[in-house]
Design an enzyme around this catalytic site. Structure first.
Site, PDB file in Angstrom:
ATOM      1  CB  CYS A   1      -1.057  -0.005   1.089  1.00 13.14           C
ATOM      2  SG  CYS A   1      -0.425  -0.292   2.693  1.00 13.14           S
TER       3      CYS A   1
ATOM      4  NE  ARG B   1      18.629  -0.109  -3.932  1.00 13.83           N
ATOM      5  CZ  ARG B   1      19.944  -0.100  -3.690  1.00 13.83           C
ATOM      6  NH1 ARG B   1      20.500  -1.045  -2.983  1.00 13.83           N
ATOM      7  NH2 ARG B   1      20.698   0.881  -4.166  1.00 13.83           N
TER       8      ARG B   1
HETATM    9  P1  NAD Z   1      14.091   1.388   6.641  1.00 15.79           P
HETATM   10  O1  NAD Z   1      14.925   1.771   7.798  1.00 15.79           O
HETATM   11  O2  NAD Z   1      13.701  -0.038   6.456  1.00 15.79           O
HETATM   12  O3  NAD Z   1      14.828   1.830   5.291  1.00 15.79           O
HETATM   13  C1  NAD Z   1      15.501   3.059   5.156  1.00 15.79           C
HETATM   14  C2  NAD Z   1      16.161   3.131   3.780  1.00 15.79           C
HETATM   15  O4  NAD Z   1      16.757   4.406   3.631  1.00 15.79           O
HETATM   16  C3  NAD Z   1      17.248   2.087   3.551  1.00 15.79           C
HETATM   17  O5  NAD Z   1      17.204   1.641   2.215  1.00 15.79           O
HETATM   18  C4  NAD Z   1      18.530   2.889   3.786  1.00 15.79           C
HETATM   19  O6  NAD Z   1      19.648   2.372   3.102  1.00 15.79           O
HETATM   20  C5  NAD Z   1      18.126   4.237   3.243  1.00 15.79           C
HETATM   21  N1  NAD Z   1      18.929   5.325   3.806  1.00 15.79           N
HETATM   22  C6  NAD Z   1      19.090   5.634   5.114  1.00 15.79           C
HETATM   23  N2  NAD Z   1      19.914   6.706   5.217  1.00 15.79           N
HETATM   24  C7  NAD Z   1      20.255   7.058   3.966  1.00 15.79           C
HETATM   25  C8  NAD Z   1      21.077   8.074   3.419  1.00 15.79           C
HETATM   26  N3  NAD Z   1      21.715   8.959   4.196  1.00 15.79           N
HETATM   27  N4  NAD Z   1      21.211   8.155   2.066  1.00 15.79           N
HETATM   28  C9  NAD Z   1      20.584   7.270   1.281  1.00 15.79           C
HETATM   29  N5  NAD Z   1      19.783   6.286   1.734  1.00 15.79           N
HETATM   30  C10 NAD Z   1      19.636   6.184   3.060  1.00 15.79           C
HETATM   31  O7  NAD Z   1      12.787   2.327   6.700  1.00 15.79           O
HETATM   32  P2  NAD Z   1      11.348   2.206   5.942  1.00 15.79           P
HETATM   33  O8  NAD Z   1      10.489   1.174   6.582  1.00 15.79           O
HETATM   34  O9  NAD Z   1      11.536   2.165   4.485  1.00 15.79           O
HETATM   35  O10 NAD Z   1      10.731   3.613   6.352  1.00 15.79           O
HETATM   36  C11 NAD Z   1      11.368   4.804   5.948  1.00 15.79           C
HETATM   37  C12 NAD Z   1      10.551   6.009   6.401  1.00 15.79           C
HETATM   38  O11 NAD Z   1       9.308   6.001   5.723  1.00 15.79           O
HETATM   39  C13 NAD Z   1      10.215   6.034   7.881  1.00 15.79           C
HETATM   40  O12 NAD Z   1      10.252   7.369   8.326  1.00 15.79           O
HETATM   41  C14 NAD Z   1       8.807   5.467   7.923  1.00 15.79           C
HETATM   42  O13 NAD Z   1       8.088   5.918   9.066  1.00 15.79           O
HETATM   43  C15 NAD Z   1       8.240   6.049   6.652  1.00 15.79           C
HETATM   44  N6  NAD Z   1       7.110   5.291   6.091  1.00 15.79           N
HETATM   45  C16 NAD Z   1       6.066   6.015   5.660  1.00 15.79           C
HETATM   46  C17 NAD Z   1       4.972   5.383   5.140  1.00 15.79           C
HETATM   47  C18 NAD Z   1       3.832   6.223   4.653  1.00 15.79           C
HETATM   48  O14 NAD Z   1       2.835   5.703   4.164  1.00 15.79           O
HETATM   49  N7  NAD Z   1       3.952   7.520   4.739  1.00 15.79           N
HETATM   50  C19 NAD Z   1       4.914   4.003   5.055  1.00 15.79           C
HETATM   51  C20 NAD Z   1       6.036   3.268   5.453  1.00 15.79           C
HETATM   52  C21 NAD Z   1       7.139   3.947   5.966  1.00 15.79           C
END
Ligand code: NAD
Length: 309
Positions: free
Chosen positions: A142, A177
């Site tokens: 989603c 990613r």
């Molecule tokens: P995660 O920690 O699993 O993944 C983070 C990703 O960002 C990884 O691929 C990592 O390598 C990359 N990353 C981190 N620092 C980086 C940098 N400096 N440069 C480049 N890449 C970098 O997190 P996730 O589950 O994907 O969630 C990420 C964010 O999205 C969180 O804030 C989460 O709350 C939010 N989120 C929002 C929704 C929504 O519907 N709005 C849904 C899911 C997650």
């Protein structure tokens, strides 16, 4: 500054209205159960939005809180309950591979988040239907689906092109990613014809369907490119870095780009990005919740037909 700021609330209106009408005119009452087994404030907020949107659209939502060690049994209980049509879990729970296991404990016929292996596999392989007659669309995760809808809304998808090719010619950078959002999103957009630069802390991969979209599904190649190389080329920049200190370097953004943030944190400097971007979407959570409910109604219908799984 001529940047247009587009809010998720406005993007999600038509989906919420459509859901409300469908539920009312068909006089159905789909039930969604959400499991909260962590102390993450972002998860609690997400649960709050889910409850609010469900109340507005006519979906019955029940939040079940439990300890993470009881979660598996609680999911199985909900799987077996015919009165529950959809199940979701607020991740992270364990924050490791056990979360991936739990995603597959949720019955595929009730997985509104689209995180079950069957859906993820179909998405990566560009398989769009569950049945040969092509009457039952696959459930798409989603948040990536919500981001696709955001891109459709702001006009990145080109409606003149056939479905499945509507991003041909677009270059998109995705900074994240993860298996939940960034990698599936890169695959979806590349399957729709975009060239995607997928950025994580270790480097950049390119997702694409080749020149002239000669490939049926995307392929991935490693690159030695840097953020400095790819941002100035990108028509769209999507970011989801879970850190309050991370900021996308605004000076590298192409003039007139579309910039979308899905992180809980503000990955763009709001003032700076408005000087460069044509369109800025600061958050997408409300669209994600609308997609969750849309997936729920779809699964409700499949369960009624009872032959998809
Ligand atoms: P995660 O920690 O699993 O993944 C983070 C990703 O960002 C990884 O691929 C990592 O390598 C990359 N990353 C981190 N620092 C980086 C940098 N400096 N440069 C480049 N890449 C970098 O997190 P996730 O589950 O994907 O969630 C990420 C964010 O999205 C969180 O804030 C989460 O709350 C939010 N989120 C929002 C929704 C929504 O519907 N709005 C849904 C899911 C997650």
């Amino acid at each position: 500054m001529s940047c247009k700021v587009v809010l998720a609330q406005g993007i999600s209106v038509s989906y919420r209205e459509e859901l409300k009408n469908t539920i009312k005119t068909r006089n159905i009452r789909p039930k969604l159960v959400g499991f909260l087994a962590n102390e993450d404030p972002a998860a609690a907020k997400y649960a709050e939005w889910t409850a609010k949107t469900c109340a507005e659209t006519g979906v019955e939502f029940e939040l079940r809180k439990c300890s993470r060690n009881d979660l598996e049994d609680k999911i199985i209980e909900a799987n077996q309950d015919a009165g529950v049509h959809g199940i979701m879990v607020y991740y992270p729970v364990f924050g490791d591979r056990q979360d991936q296991y739990l995603q597959n404990v949720v019955d595929v016929s009730k997985d509104v988040e689209g995180l079950h292996h069957k859906y993820v596999y179909n998405m990566y392989h560009n398989i769009r239907f569950l049945d040969e007659a092509k009457t039952k669309k696959c459930i798409i995760p989603c948040t990536p689906l919500g981001l696709v809808k955001v891109m459709e809304y702001v006009g990145v998808y080109n409606g003149i092109l056939p479905h499945g090719n509507r991003l041909h010619g677009r270059i998109v950078t995705i900074i994240n990613r993860s298996e939940i959002v960034g990698r599936p999103l890169a695959a979806l957009l590349a399957n729709d014809g975009a060239k995607v630069y997928s950025v994580d802390i270790n480097g950049i991969q390119e997702f694409h369907r080749g020149v002239g979209l000669q490939l049926k599904k995307h392929e991935v190649s490693e690159t030695t490119l840097t953020v400095e190389d790819v941002l100035p080329l990108s028509d769209v920049v999507i970011t989801g870095v879970p850190s309050p200190s991370y900021k996308v370097p605004s000076h590298l953004i192409r003039d007139g780009a579309v910039c979308i943030n899905f992180s809980t944190f503000k990955n763009f400097d709001g003032d700076e990005i408005k000087k460069k971007a044509a369109i800025y979407v600061p958050a997408v959570g409300k669209v994600t919740v609308a997609m969750l409910e849309r997936n729920l109604v779809r699964l409700y219908d499949y369960q009624a037909q009872d032959r998809a799984f």
